[in-house]
Design a protein around this motif. Structure first.
Motif, short mmCIF file in Angstrom:
data_model
loop_
_atom_site.label_atom_id
_atom_site.label_comp_id
_atom_site.label_asym_id
_atom_site.label_seq_id
_atom_site.Cartn_x
_atom_site.Cartn_y
_atom_site.Cartn_z
N GLY B 39 0.78 -1.22 0.00
CA GLY B 39 0.00 0.00 0.00
C GLY B 39 0.82 1.29 0.00
O GLY B 39 0.26 2.38 0.01
N GLN B 40 2.16 1.16 -0.03
CA GLN B 40 2.98 2.36 -0.01
C GLN B 40 3.35 2.74 -1.43
O GLN B 40 4.16 2.08 -2.07
N LYS B 41 2.76 3.81 -1.97
CA LYS B 41 3.07 4.15 -3.35
C LYS B 41 3.90 5.42 -3.50
O LYS B 41 4.18 5.85 -4.60
N ASN B 42 4.28 6.01 -2.40
CA ASN B 42 5.17 7.18 -2.45
C ASN B 42 6.48 6.80 -1.80
O ASN B 42 6.56 6.57 -0.60
N ILE B 43 7.51 6.72 -2.62
CA ILE B 43 8.78 6.19 -2.15
C ILE B 43 9.92 7.11 -2.52
O ILE B 43 10.02 7.58 -3.66
N VAL B 44 10.79 7.39 -1.52
CA VAL B 44 12.05 8.08 -1.80
C VAL B 44 13.15 7.05 -1.72
O VAL B 44 13.25 6.33 -0.72
N VAL B 45 13.98 6.96 -2.76
CA VAL B 45 15.13 6.06 -2.71
C VAL B 45 16.36 6.93 -2.52
O VAL B 45 16.73 7.71 -3.40
N ASN B 46 16.97 6.83 -1.36
CA ASN B 46 18.18 7.60 -1.09
C ASN B 46 19.39 6.81 -1.54
O ASN B 46 19.61 5.67 -1.10
N MET B 47 20.22 7.43 -2.41
CA MET B 47 21.38 6.71 -2.97
C MET B 47 22.70 7.33 -2.53
O MET B 47 23.72 7.16 -3.20
N ARG B 48 22.71 8.01 -1.40
CA ARG B 48 23.93 8.65 -0.91
C ARG B 48 25.07 7.64 -0.80
O ARG B 48 26.22 7.94 -1.09
N ASP B 49 24.75 6.44 -0.31
CA ASP B 49 25.78 5.42 -0.10
C ASP B 49 25.71 4.29 -1.12
O ASP B 49 26.25 3.20 -0.89
N THR B 50 25.05 4.55 -2.24
CA THR B 50 25.02 3.55 -3.30
C THR B 50 26.25 3.75 -4.17
O THR B 50 26.46 4.83 -4.72
N ASP B 51 27.08 2.71 -4.28
CA ASP B 51 28.35 2.84 -5.00
C ASP B 51 28.18 2.75 -6.50
O ASP B 51 28.95 3.34 -7.26
N TYR B 52 27.16 1.94 -6.89
CA TYR B 52 26.99 1.82 -8.34
C TYR B 52 25.69 1.15 -8.66
O TYR B 52 25.10 0.47 -7.83
N ILE B 53 25.24 1.38 -9.89
CA ILE B 53 24.00 0.78 -10.35
C ILE B 53 24.16 0.32 -11.78
O ILE B 53 24.60 1.07 -12.65
N PHE B 101 14.86 13.82 -9.40
CA PHE B 101 16.05 13.71 -8.57
C PHE B 101 16.12 14.89 -7.62
O PHE B 101 15.81 16.02 -7.99
N TYR B 102 16.52 14.64 -6.39
CA TYR B 102 16.64 15.69 -5.39
C TYR B 102 18.01 15.62 -4.72
O TYR B 102 18.55 14.54 -4.50
N ASP B 103 18.54 16.82 -4.39
CA ASP B 103 19.85 16.86 -3.74
C ASP B 103 19.77 16.48 -2.28
O ASP B 103 20.77 16.07 -1.69
N GLN B 104 18.61 16.67 -1.68
CA GLN B 104 18.47 16.38 -0.24
C GLN B 104 17.19 15.62 0.05
O GLN B 104 16.18 15.82 -0.64
N ASP B 105 17.24 14.81 1.09
CA ASP B 105 16.07 14.05 1.50
C ASP B 105 14.87 14.96 1.77
O ASP B 105 13.73 14.64 1.44
N LEU B 106 15.17 16.11 2.39
CA LEU B 106 14.10 17.03 2.79
C LEU B 106 13.27 17.45 1.57
O LEU B 106 12.03 17.48 1.61
#
Lengths: 142, 112
Positions: B39-53, B101-106
């Protein structure tokens, strides 16, 4: 050809990170810059994943062989498998402009490989299998 | 790869650390689709510590985005704090047109 290092592993998904790590070590030792290193890692991931998913379809999972070398100011990665003949021309490029509902999920991997690597060459030999050779030029320090 | 999901007031914050490669992308996809199914359809994916995709990771993200956008009302999957190298992957395959894309979580959370 210099100090080619080779890794041969079973074409299983769990070995894709092994292949990436192997190439990463070799690429770092070759002096590849950070951005190029990132791109090489993605390219190796894509190529190995394709082998895992497609090369041995319909048969016992075989092996993939990855070798790295420095050749005339370029980092060279060779990936070989002994599975079904692969024709890269049968893979359609993704439609980059398609709206969300029309975006296909396929074709991204090979597209990224071609974008990230300076040269990409596929050959197939009935004895030697599929060989992919891709190169990334070393950046000259400015 | 490690995934941490935190329920916020207006969305779910999913933080991905490590690498999203062909071996780990299925886990990311399962996590995202699981959240959506719950039921959660609004999602923020934070990739600050993602090394690669790699493309497998891109496909997982796209698959989640397609799912929430088809819902009524539509949800969204947005990305925050992505590193430049990873952003290039999205740009090259035209996903920069599809994702926010956003620079900050806020800011990312504020988009909902």
């Amino acid at each position: 050809m210099g100090n080619a290092k080779t890794l041969k592993v079973k074409a299983l998904l769990e070995n894709v990170p092994v292949a990436i790590d192997f190439v990463t070590q070799s690429a770092k030792a070759s002096g590849l810059d950070d951005q190029s290193l990132y791109q090489v890692r993605v390219a190796v991931d894509e190529v190995c994943a394709n082998i895992v998913y497609h090369a041995y379809k319909g048969m016992e999972p075989g092996e993939m062989e990855i070798s790295c070398d420095l050749d005339d100011q370029a980092f060279v990665v060779r990936v070989r498998d002994w599975g079904n003949a692969f024709d890269p021309d049968t893979v359609v490029d993704p439609d980059l402009n398609a709206p969300l509902e029309d975006r296909a999920l396929g074709g991204l991997g090979l597209f990224l490989v071609r974008q990230f690597m300076d040269q990409v060459r596929f050959t197939f030999d009935p004895e030697l299998g599929n060989e992919l050779v891709m190169t990334k030029r070393l950046q000259v320090a400015g | 790869m490690e995934i941490r999901a935190e329920k916020l007031k207006r969305c779910e914050m999913v933080t991905v650390s490590g690498r999203i490669d062909s071996a780990t992308a299925p886990e990311l996809e399962n996590t995202l689709l699981g959240l959506i199914q719950a039921g959660q359809k609004n999602i923020v994916v934070n990739m600050r510590d993602t090394d690669y995709i790699s493309s497998a990771g891109l496909k997982a993200m796209l698959s989640a985005l397609m799912k929430v956008r088809k819902m009524i009302p539509a949800g969204n999957v947005v990305i925050s704090e992505i590193k430049p190298d990873l952003r290039e992957n999205f740009d090259l395959v035209g996903f920069d047109r599809l994702f926010d894309f956003y620079d900050q979580d806020l800011q990312a959370v504020g988009s909902f």
